[in-house]
Structures are given as structure tokens and as C-alpha cells.
Design a protein around this motif. Structure first.
Motif, short mmCIF file in Angstrom:
data_model
loop_
_atom_site.label_atom_id
_atom_site.label_comp_id
_atom_site.label_asym_id
_atom_site.label_seq_id
_atom_site.Cartn_x
_atom_site.Cartn_y
_atom_site.Cartn_z
N VAL A 71 33.67 -3.88 -67.55
CA VAL A 71 32.86 -5.04 -67.92
C VAL A 71 31.91 -5.39 -66.77
O VAL A 71 30.74 -5.72 -67.00
N VAL A 72 32.38 -5.28 -65.54
CA VAL A 72 31.52 -5.54 -64.37
C VAL A 72 30.32 -4.59 -64.39
O VAL A 72 29.18 -5.01 -64.16
N LEU A 73 30.58 -3.31 -64.67
CA LEU A 73 29.48 -2.34 -64.75
C LEU A 73 28.46 -2.77 -65.81
O LEU A 73 27.24 -2.72 -65.58
N TYR A 74 28.94 -3.19 -66.96
CA TYR A 74 28.03 -3.57 -68.04
C TYR A 74 27.29 -4.87 -67.70
O TYR A 74 26.10 -5.01 -68.02
N ILE A 75 27.94 -5.80 -67.03
CA ILE A 75 27.25 -7.04 -66.63
C ILE A 75 26.13 -6.72 -65.65
O ILE A 75 25.04 -7.30 -65.74
N HIS A 76 26.35 -5.77 -64.75
CA HIS A 76 25.26 -5.37 -63.84
C HIS A 76 24.09 -4.81 -64.64
O HIS A 76 22.93 -5.03 -64.29
N HIS A 77 24.38 -4.09 -65.70
CA HIS A 77 23.31 -3.60 -66.57
C HIS A 77 22.55 -4.78 -67.21
O HIS A 77 21.32 -4.78 -67.26
N LEU A 78 23.29 -5.81 -67.64
CA LEU A 78 22.66 -6.97 -68.27
C LEU A 78 21.85 -7.79 -67.26
O LEU A 78 20.88 -8.46 -67.65
N GLN A 79 22.22 -7.73 -65.98
CA GLN A 79 21.49 -8.49 -64.96
C GLN A 79 20.06 -7.96 -64.80
O GLN A 79 19.19 -8.69 -64.33
N THR A 80 19.84 -6.73 -65.19
CA THR A 80 18.51 -6.14 -65.01
C THR A 80 17.60 -6.38 -66.20
O THR A 80 16.41 -6.03 -66.15
N LEU A 81 18.10 -6.93 -67.29
CA LEU A 81 17.28 -7.13 -68.50
C LEU A 81 16.35 -8.31 -68.35
O LEU A 81 16.56 -9.24 -67.68
#
Length: 191
Positions: A181-191
Motif C-alpha cells: 500500500v505504501v508503494l501505491y500511495i507513493h504512486h498516487l502522490q505523483t498524480l
């Protein structure tokens, strides 16, 4: 006639033995070898137990033991623990497509009702009158700083212990799932 006598006697003997054995207690398995192996007394957790010095069945694990499959997270649920985790804790899972996909599935299942599917704080609970959580790419953290700058340790600490209206997800997500989930949240931080 002798053959009929022998045959009649055999039929009567078989019928008598079937009748006699059918009247026997069905629960009995016959002779028992080492009955204490399978007919032991099982104590309930709240029942008194003479096998222990304190007389309790439910025993506290010995000091320093760790359950199988448990991973320690030695940062307390305090602001100091949050700040320490921010610096010391790094995600060891590689940012592979499979891990990101798993992280997305977990995020959609557990996080999107509040945070929204894209992490903008527009989840279903907002429509029911709850305050929106901050956006991962544009919002400000309640603990200071921008949400897009949250580190691995801060996100993991928050998932583990919760913050503000968000409760802990430590019982719902294993440590490895939290890291995904942390990995995916980092992805969402870039949107």
C-alpha cells in the motif's frame, strides 16, 4: 439331507452373529491401545488447570517471544515514534508492477472508502458527511508538511497506528501488505 442341515446351521449361525453384534454399543471401537493418546482432557482457556503452577489454562507467552510470522515495528504510537519512523524506516519491497498492482487492490479495498480511488480525499464517506482526508498529491498533512512529501516510514506508521479519524489497519493488513500500500500511495502522490 445332510447338506441342508449344514447349510441351515451356517445360515442360523451367521444370522445369530449379525444379531448379537448389531446390539453392541456402536460408540465402542473395541480394545483401546494407549487411550490417553486420543482421549485426553482438553482444558478450556478460562478453566482451572492443575498442570500449571498458577492454575490457569491460558498462559501469557514468555517475555521476549515473538509469534510466528510477526514482524516487529519498534516505533511507538507517538509523535516521536512517527518522526523517528520517518527517518529510519524504508520500504524494502521493490516497486515492481506486481507489487504496485497488489498495492492498488489493497488500497481500493481498504483505503478508497475514505481517500478515494485516486487518493484525492473524495471517498464515499465524504458523501455521508464525514470530513475529507487530505489529498495525497495536493493536501497538507495534519502532522505538518505536504502529503506528497510523506516518507515510507510516515505512511507505514500511519497505516499501522492510525491518525485523527483514521483507525489502525494493523489487524487488517499484514506488514507486507502495508508495504505494498505504501508503494501505491507513493504512486498516487505523483498524480
Amino acid at each position: 439331507m445332510n447338506k441342508f442341515k449344514v447349510l441351515g446351521t451356517t445360515v442360523i449361525a451367521i444370522a445369530a452373529s449379525v444379531f448379537i453384534t448389531s446390539c453392541k454399543d456402536k460408540r465402542s471401537t473395541g480394545w483401546e491401545y494407549a487411550p490417553n493418546m486420543y482421549e485426553h482432557k482438553a482444558y478450556e482457556p478460562d478453566q482451572a488447570n492443575p498442570n500449571f503452577a498458577d492454575g490457569k489454562t491460558a498462559q501469557v507467552p514468555p517475555a521476549g517471544t515473538i509469534p510466528v510470522g510477526f514482524q516487529r515495528f519498534d516505533f511507538p504510537n507517538t509523535r516521536g515514534g512517527y518522526d523517528s519512523a520517518s527517518v529510519a524506516v524504508k520500504n524494502l519491497l521493490p516497486a515492481t508492477a506486481a507489487n504496485l498492482k497488489d498495492g492498488k487492490v489493497l488500497f481500493i479495498s481498504f483505503c478508497s472508502p475514505c481517500h478515494g480511488k485516486t487518493g484525492q480525499g473524495d471517498g464515499e464517506v465524504v458523501a455521508h458527511g464525514y470530513p475529507p482526508p487530505p489529498s495525497y498529491s495536493k493536501g497538507q498533512s495534519s502532522r505538518g508538511g505536504e502529503m506528497k512529501d510523506l516518507t515510507d516510514g510516515k505512511i507505514y506508521h500511519t497505516i499501522t497506528y492510525g491518525v485523527n479519524a483514521m483507525g489502525s489497519y494493523a489487524s487488517q493488513l499484514s506488514p507486507q501488505e502495508r508495504w505494498k500500500v505504501v508503494l501505491y500511495i507513493h504512486h498516487l502522490q505523483t498524480l
